[in-house]
Design a protein around this motif. Sequence first.
Motif, PDB file in Angstrom:
ATOM      1  N   ASP A  59      23.464 -10.058   6.668  1.00 34.13           N
ATOM      2  CA  ASP A  59      22.908 -10.869   7.756  1.00 34.13           C
ATOM      3  C   ASP A  59      23.544 -10.598   9.120  1.00 34.13           C
ATOM      4  OD1 ASP A  59      20.877 -12.223   6.522  1.00 34.13           O
ATOM      5  OD2 ASP A  59      22.005 -14.060   6.165  1.00 34.13           O
ATOM      6  N   HIS A  62      21.629 -10.306  12.532  1.00 35.18           N
ATOM      7  CA  HIS A  62      21.072 -11.471  13.220  1.00 35.18           C
ATOM      8  C   HIS A  62      22.133 -12.315  13.938  1.00 35.18           C
ATOM      9  CE1 HIS A  62      17.412 -10.659  10.974  1.00 35.18           C
ATOM     10  NE2 HIS A  62      18.085 -10.752   9.846  1.00 35.18           N
ATOM     11  N   ARG A  65      22.515 -13.089  18.111  1.00 36.15           N
ATOM     12  CA  ARG A  65      21.536 -13.986  18.729  1.00 36.15           C
ATOM     13  C   ARG A  65      21.661 -15.414  18.196  1.00 36.15           C
ATOM     14  NH1 ARG A  65      19.031  -9.031  18.512  1.00 36.15           N
ATOM     15  NH2 ARG A  65      18.342  -9.295  16.358  1.00 36.15           N
ATOM     16  N   SER A 256      11.797  -9.823  11.244  1.00 32.77           N
ATOM     17  CA  SER A 256      13.102 -10.275  11.713  1.00 32.77           C
ATOM     18  C   SER A 256      12.964 -11.147  12.956  1.00 32.77           C
ATOM     19  CB  SER A 256      13.982  -9.058  12.021  1.00 32.77           C
ATOM     20  OG  SER A 256      15.241  -9.456  12.524  1.00 32.77           O
ATOM     21  N   GLN A 259      11.577 -14.574  12.010  1.00 32.22           N
ATOM     22  CA  GLN A 259      12.605 -15.417  11.400  1.00 32.22           C
ATOM     23  C   GLN A 259      13.540 -15.988  12.468  1.00 32.22           C
ATOM     24  OE1 GLN A 259      14.068 -12.379   8.620  1.00 32.22           O
ATOM     25  NE2 GLN A 259      13.542 -13.744   6.928  1.00 32.22           N
ATOM     26  N   GLU A 260      13.943 -15.154  13.396  1.00 34.46           N
ATOM     27  CA  GLU A 260      14.849 -15.608  14.444  1.00 34.46           C
ATOM     28  C   GLU A 260      14.170 -16.617  15.363  1.00 34.46           C
ATOM     29  OE1 GLU A 260      16.459 -12.205  16.405  1.00 34.46           O
ATOM     30  OE2 GLU A 260      17.576 -11.531  14.641  1.00 34.46           O
TER      31      GLU A 260
END
Length: 271
Positions: A59, A62, A65, A256, A259-260
């Motif tokens: 992970d 990510h 951010r 991605s 999800q963010e």
Amino acid sequence: MPRPKRIHVVGSSPRSGTTLAFELLTSCFDIDKFGKHEISLFEYPKEASANYASKKPTDLIHVKRLLAWDKKMHCLYMDRDPRDIVVSQHGSRIGEYWCDFPQWRRNERLIAHLRDHPRIHICRYEDLVMNPDHEQDLILARFPFLAKVHSFSNFEKVSQSSEAAQKALKGVRKISAKSVGTWRSDLPRVAAQLRAHPDMAEAVVAAGYAKDTSWTTACDGVDPDEAQSIRAQYAALRNKRGGALVWGRVQRRLRSFAQEARYALRNSLYR
């Protein structure tokens, strides 16, 4: 009620010690365990009244951010000698290598931009297994909201690890440094990784795991073991080429971002 803090364990690669770190956190500090073994940053308890920990080594991509968006999120980053990572085997797949050098290389580049972040603690696997109680003190200093209930050195006496975690750990036992330097007993695998990724020689030195590139002479005259790792065998884009590879990467990036974006929205609504 204030939203509880979260510590998410990530790593320089799978097999970097994230399972051990997660089990130590949740066994030796007063912090809830979210997920029996691995769970994504994008998952969270429906109701949480206490600080909690989770882990998923991949992970890290990510984290930069999400740290900016979520002030309750903290990360423990496990680093490990890439030579020991590439020869490491998972307890559920004995006889097969788990991952390759490029995963370590990518995450080392990512963590370089986060080393001084106040909500990240970087822990070397080697330091953890050689002096667990000292490393516990460093974690506590970085994350003072934690409350110590047991010493890391007593982990095997207090652990309540899940079956999946026990497989990854190859059993719960007293912490020891026996797994440091195991690459020397599997030189064919290291030789294959060096041949496929020549920059590994300098990368090991740059990361402080060797004084110079003379460490590679241990592989001189060794027949490389070209066996594919588990990660390589099951890579989603493994057999794609040309436009299909590009589109596969675009799709992965879009997922991605989605999800963010959902994480950022939830964080703005639930502070």
